[in-house]
Design an enzyme around this catalytic site. Structure first.
Site, PDB file in Angstrom:
ATOM      1  N   HIS A  67       0.061  28.900  17.557  1.00  0.00           N
ATOM      2  CA  HIS A  67      -0.458  27.721  16.880  1.00  0.00           C
ATOM      3  C   HIS A  67      -1.977  27.653  16.974  1.00  0.00           C
ATOM      4  O   HIS A  67      -2.620  27.079  16.094  1.00  0.00           O
ATOM      5  CB  HIS A  67       0.174  26.456  17.471  1.00  0.00           C
ATOM      6  CG  HIS A  67       1.556  26.202  16.960  1.00  0.00           C
ATOM      7  ND1 HIS A  67       1.933  25.014  16.368  1.00  0.00           N
ATOM      8  CD2 HIS A  67       2.661  26.999  16.932  1.00  0.00           C
ATOM      9  CE1 HIS A  67       3.204  25.093  16.002  1.00  0.00           C
ATOM     10  NE2 HIS A  67       3.667  26.282  16.340  1.00  0.00           N
ATOM     11  N   GLY A  73      -8.244  30.268  14.212  1.00  0.00           N
ATOM     12  CA  GLY A  73      -8.502  31.501  14.929  1.00  0.00           C
ATOM     13  C   GLY A  73      -8.247  31.285  16.415  1.00  0.00           C
ATOM     14  O   GLY A  73      -8.033  30.166  16.877  1.00  0.00           O
ATOM     15  N   ASP A  75      -9.366  30.455  19.317  1.00  0.00           N
ATOM     16  CA  ASP A  75     -10.546  29.837  19.937  1.00  0.00           C
ATOM     17  C   ASP A  75     -10.200  28.693  20.876  1.00  0.00           C
ATOM     18  O   ASP A  75     -11.077  27.929  21.276  1.00  0.00           O
ATOM     19  CB  ASP A  75     -11.504  29.343  18.850  1.00  0.00           C
ATOM     20  CG  ASP A  75     -10.930  28.186  18.034  1.00  0.00           C
ATOM     21  OD1 ASP A  75      -9.703  27.918  18.153  1.00  0.00           O
ATOM     22  OD2 ASP A  75     -11.689  27.558  17.280  1.00  0.00           O
ATOM     23  N   GLU A  88      -6.001  18.975  16.670  1.00  0.00           N
ATOM     24  CA  GLU A  88      -4.918  19.831  16.172  1.00  0.00           C
ATOM     25  C   GLU A  88      -3.578  19.460  16.792  1.00  0.00           C
ATOM     26  O   GLU A  88      -2.551  19.388  16.105  1.00  0.00           O
ATOM     27  CB  GLU A  88      -5.232  21.304  16.474  1.00  0.00           C
ATOM     28  CG  GLU A  88      -6.344  21.894  15.634  1.00  0.00           C
ATOM     29  CD  GLU A  88      -6.666  23.324  16.043  1.00  0.00           C
ATOM     30  OE1 GLU A  88      -5.748  24.040  16.509  1.00  0.00           O
ATOM     31  OE2 GLU A  88      -7.832  23.735  15.898  1.00  0.00           O
ATOM     32  N   PRO A 166       3.831  28.706   9.561  1.00  0.00           N
ATOM     33  CA  PRO A 166       5.086  28.991   8.856  1.00  0.00           C
ATOM     34  C   PRO A 166       6.141  27.933   9.154  1.00  0.00           C
ATOM     35  O   PRO A 166       6.137  27.321  10.213  1.00  0.00           O
ATOM     36  CB  PRO A 166       5.511  30.354   9.428  1.00  0.00           C
ATOM     37  CG  PRO A 166       4.278  30.926  10.042  1.00  0.00           C
ATOM     38  CD  PRO A 166       3.492  29.758  10.520  1.00  0.00           C
ATOM     39  N   HIS A 205      11.480  32.431  19.359  1.00  0.00           N
ATOM     40  CA  HIS A 205      12.752  32.839  18.757  1.00  0.00           C
ATOM     41  C   HIS A 205      13.658  33.547  19.751  1.00  0.00           C
ATOM     42  O   HIS A 205      14.855  33.326  19.772  1.00  0.00           O
ATOM     43  CB  HIS A 205      12.499  33.773  17.566  1.00  0.00           C
ATOM     44  CG  HIS A 205      12.044  33.063  16.338  1.00  0.00           C
ATOM     45  ND1 HIS A 205      12.763  33.085  15.180  1.00  0.00           N
ATOM     46  CD2 HIS A 205      10.950  32.313  16.095  1.00  0.00           C
ATOM     47  CE1 HIS A 205      12.110  32.385  14.246  1.00  0.00           C
ATOM     48  NE2 HIS A 205      11.015  31.919  14.792  1.00  0.00           N
ATOM     49  N   THR A 206      13.098  34.461  20.544  1.00  0.00           N
ATOM     50  CA  THR A 206      13.943  35.192  21.478  1.00  0.00           C
ATOM     51  C   THR A 206      14.039  34.479  22.822  1.00  0.00           C
ATOM     52  O   THR A 206      14.761  34.916  23.696  1.00  0.00           O
ATOM     53  CB  THR A 206      13.402  36.627  21.673  1.00  0.00           C
ATOM     54  OG1 THR A 206      14.334  37.369  22.457  1.00  0.00           O
ATOM     55  CG2 THR A 206      12.064  36.633  22.372  1.00  0.00           C
TER      56      THR A 206
END
Length: 337
Positions: A67, A73, A75, A88, A166, A205-206
């Site tokens: 994220h 970027g 940072d 953010e 995404p 995910h894993t």
């Protein structure tokens, strides 16, 4: 077989390109050699301590890195707080970022700064990159060398997150487009999909967990003809319905990996072959012929997956970095100096 050979050659070519691009990268593995030579052991010790307290540390840190890098970027701007809740991490796509991830970076930063030689010399962005490597290894994944030399950003806004991450419903074209905008190939995207977390989902995910609301449409109201997504394994769908009944408590979360939820491995790809991808954006990697071959390779060859993952995470760590006189070295990771 020929298709798999082609994919293996593509991965090897990607490795060569990554090695070549490293020579022109402003980052380097020994950046702190003469500044804070024991920075990696200091961070690793703090991460190991936190990991021993709660496994959530692993998916939380991995998700934090993604994220961060995908928005402004790499940072560490995702770590910044805003008195007006306009940073953010205040965006809906970031608001579920686990506190254990932030806490791990804070503790690792304190450990580094406890050494007088290192105090205020190591960026929060580099600490996050190192912590990611360490939790992947602690969860059974590969250990790898981390390029360093990032500076911390001074800007973090809620608006900058919009449409930068995404989502669970993305198709392959949408996934490829978003990853390509950061210099990442389809193979990189597939390798990272076993670990990175899509917007508004907790964990990896894993490794991680997801709230039922994020996949409810796939098991109750897929479309007018099928209540259950036909690409979803029916037995698995029934299990999901048991764990996530209609009107379930929105705080309930389930393991995203139904086989080895606490292991960083290639089971994610094996699950996709068995119709057990939790999200549309997962299962599409197997149902779309353009990516199916890579899924098959990673499902059958854990070494190939791990090698591709190291290549991809290294490339991700170069996205939008600030170096030299850009940015700053934050004394406190949650606010600018």
């Amino acid at each position: 077989m020929e298709n798999q050979r082609f994919i293996v050659l593509s991965i090897l070519l990607s490795l060569l390109i990554t090695t070549a691009s490293a020579q022109s990268s402003p980052l380097r593995q020994n950046f702190y050699q003469n500044i804070c030579p024991n920075v990696e052991s200091l961070v690793r010790s703090a991460v190991r301590t936190k990991f021993s307290q709660t496994f959530v540390t692993a998916p939380a840190i991995i998700r934090l890195l993604f994220h961060d890098c995908f928005v402004r970027g790499c940072d560490a701007s995702v770590l910044l707080s805003s008195p007006s809740n306009n940073a953010e991490k205040d965006h809906p796509d970031d608001i579920s970022l686990a506190g254990d991830g932030f806490d791990t970076v804070i503790k690792a930063k304190a450990a580094v700064d406890s050494n007088p030689r290192c105090r205020n010399k190591v960026s929060c962005a580099d600490i996050l990159a190192l912590a990611t490597r360490d939790v992947v290894a602690l969860a059974g994944g590969p250990s790898y060398s981390v390029e360093l030399g990032r500076r911390d950003g001074r800007i973090s806004t809620k608006a900058s997150v919009q449409r930068k991450l995404p989502h669970p419903t993305f198709n392959l074209d949408q996934l490829n487009s978003m990853f390509a905008s950061h210099g990442l190939s389809q193979t990189d995207m597939i390798a990272l999909s076993a670990s990175e977390k899509f917007a508004s989902i907790s964990g990896a995910h894993t490794l991680g967990f997801s709230h039922c609301s994020r996949f409810a449409d796939r098991i109750y109201r897929f479309n007018s003809r099928n209540r259950i997504d036909p690409t979803l394994n029916l037995q698995y769908a029934m299990q999901l319905r048991q764990m996530c009944p209609v009107n379930v408590d929105p705080r309930i979360a389930i393991n995203m990996d139904p086989t080895t939820p606490r292991q960083f491995d290639n089971a994610y790809y094996q699950n996709l072959k068995n119709g057990k991808g939790l999200f549309t954006s997962d299962q599409i990697l197997f149902t779309d012929s353009r990516s199916k071959g890579t899924v098959n390779l990673f499902a059958s060859n854990n070494a190939a997956f791990q090698q591709a993952f190291v290549t991809a995470i290294t490339k991700l760590g170069r996205v939008g970095v600030l170096t030299g006189n850009q940015g700053e070295i934050r004394r406190d990771c949650s606010r600018v100096n």
